[in-house]
Design an enzyme around this catalytic site. Structure first.
Site, PDB file in Angstrom:
ATOM      1  N   ALA A  45       0.513  -3.492 -14.535  1.00 47.86           N
ATOM      2  CA  ALA A  45       0.595  -4.463 -13.443  1.00 47.86           C
ATOM      3  C   ALA A  45       1.683  -5.509 -13.694  1.00 47.86           C
ATOM      4  O   ALA A  45       2.226  -6.086 -12.751  1.00 47.86           O
ATOM      5  CB  ALA A  45      -0.751  -5.146 -13.261  1.00 47.86           C
ATOM      6  N   THR A  88       0.822  -1.213   0.000  1.00 48.10           N
ATOM      7  CA  THR A  88       0.000   0.000   0.000  1.00 48.10           C
ATOM      8  C   THR A  88       0.854   1.261   0.000  1.00 48.10           C
ATOM      9  O   THR A  88       1.848   1.354   0.722  1.00 48.10           O
ATOM     10  CB  THR A  88      -0.925   0.008   1.225  1.00 48.10           C
ATOM     11  OG1 THR A  88      -1.659  -1.209   1.256  1.00 48.10           O
ATOM     12  CG2 THR A  88      -1.883   1.179   1.176  1.00 48.10           C
ATOM     13  N   GLU A 116      -3.542 -15.637   1.786  1.00 45.32           N
ATOM     14  CA  GLU A 116      -3.843 -14.482   2.630  1.00 45.32           C
ATOM     15  C   GLU A 116      -5.321 -14.463   3.009  1.00 45.32           C
ATOM     16  O   GLU A 116      -5.683 -14.188   4.163  1.00 45.32           O
ATOM     17  CB  GLU A 116      -3.471 -13.197   1.897  1.00 45.32           C
ATOM     18  CG  GLU A 116      -3.705 -11.937   2.715  1.00 45.32           C
ATOM     19  CD  GLU A 116      -3.271 -10.682   1.976  1.00 45.32           C
ATOM     20  OE1 GLU A 116      -3.510  -9.588   2.511  1.00 45.32           O
ATOM     21  OE2 GLU A 116      -2.697 -10.792   0.869  1.00 45.32           O
ATOM     22  N   ILE A 151       1.723  -0.185   6.878  1.00 46.12           N
ATOM     23  CA  ILE A 151       2.554  -1.386   6.831  1.00 46.12           C
ATOM     24  C   ILE A 151       2.542  -2.085   8.189  1.00 46.12           C
ATOM     25  O   ILE A 151       3.112  -1.586   9.169  1.00 46.12           O
ATOM     26  CB  ILE A 151       3.995  -1.045   6.421  1.00 46.12           C
ATOM     27  CG1 ILE A 151       3.990  -0.316   5.076  1.00 46.12           C
ATOM     28  CG2 ILE A 151       4.838  -2.321   6.356  1.00 46.12           C
ATOM     29  CD1 ILE A 151       3.315  -1.067   3.950  1.00 46.12           C
ATOM     30  N   THR A 152       1.904  -3.248   8.247  1.00 43.98           N
ATOM     31  CA  THR A 152       1.900  -4.063   9.463  1.00 43.98           C
ATOM     32  C   THR A 152       3.323  -4.530   9.765  1.00 43.98           C
ATOM     33  O   THR A 152       4.051  -4.955   8.868  1.00 43.98           O
ATOM     34  CB  THR A 152       0.985  -5.285   9.274  1.00 43.98           C
ATOM     35  OG1 THR A 152      -0.343  -4.825   9.032  1.00 43.98           O
ATOM     36  CG2 THR A 152       0.990  -6.175  10.507  1.00 43.98           C
TER      37      THR A 152
END
Length: 273
Positions: free
Chosen positions: A99, A47, A163, A78-79
């Protein structure tokens, strides 16, 4: 209940499989032992500020130079961003390909040019840190690229099923745990000369929650079984993630209500869920 904090889910169940499935033998031998020992804590950088999770239009770039790459850009939400010392970073190596111009890099967060912003304060998930990260002419060796150049999109899509399953399983266990704790609480809490559990409405609510969760559990178990043979499709993973998260949200709300005013007190686990 065998459910881990999001920090570990990301490190052990999402990032490590990326390295296992797409790393070279040399990369796996070099990186994975440090992840197992805890010497390296991992994050994933997707992200970006302003762009969200629009991977097609990533602004973080990696430019080939001599025997490595120069990375510039920023990531947000950001985790593990503050506790991690390694990050699996999505970058653009060829903007003309959209992409299909994404490449993934295993980046040392203690390298020159890397800086960390504030620890973002959230209304939930307080057990995990969430950071802003900045990359200013960060030099990354070519051997730290995961997979081929411009193959990042395929790598990321390969991990999407896993995920989604992680989220589904976590949601299922959270709902089950909330019900168990609420049953215990309502049997102990007395009001109007009886326990909260003795009220007919309480029993209706608990029965409905148990029925919804028990009906959904076989679907989750079947997805886990299929994942062992890599037969879970992205569509099936999306379905199980959608249904489990929605059920977990409803269950947590109902369980909190059955705790009364104490449900809003941080000392009780239902409030922290």
């Amino acid at each position: 209940y065998s459910v881990a904090a999001p920090a570990w889910d990301l490190h052990g169940y999402i990032i490590a499989p990326f390295l296992i499935r797409h790393g070279t033998e040399e990369q796996k031998a070099s990186w994975l032992p440090h992840m197992v020992s805890g010497e390296h804590i991992a994050a994933i950088g997707l992200t970006e500020p302003g762009g969200g999770s629009d991977l097609k239009n990533l602004n973080t770039s990696a430019q080939l130079e001599d025997d490595g790459y120069i990375i510039n850009g920023a990531k947000t939400f950001i985790t593990n961003g503050h506790i991690a010392n390694r990050i699996l970073l999505a970058t653009k190596t060829d903007r003309s390909l959209g992409a299909k111009g994404i490449s993934m890099f295993w980046v040392n967060l203690n390298a020159d040019g890397v800086s960390r912003g504030r620890n973002l304060k959230k209304i939930g998930n307080k057990a995990q840190d969430t950071a802003e990260l900045f990359f200013d002419n960060v030099k990354v060796p070519a051997e730290c690229r995961l997979g081929a150049e411009n193959d990042g999109w395929r790598i990321l899509m390969d991990g999407l099923v896993r995920e989604r399953l992680v989220v589904a399983i976590r949601s299922m266990v959270i709902a089950e745990a909330a019900i168990d704790k609420t049953i215990t609480y309502t049997k102990e809490r007395k009001t109007f000369d009886q326990t909260v559990f003795d009220f007919q409405n309480t029993k209706f609510k608990l029965a409905e929650m148990v029925a919804n969760v028990e009906a959904l559990r076989p679907f989750v178990d079947r997805c886990i079984e299929l994942q062992l043979t890599e037969d879970v499709t992205p569509e099936l993973a999306a379905k199980v993630k959608l249904t489990t998260t929605e059920v977990a949200d409803r269950v947590l709300d109902e369980c909190l209500q059955l705790h009364g005013g104490y449900g809003y007190i941080w000392d009780l686990s239902i409030a922290r869920n």
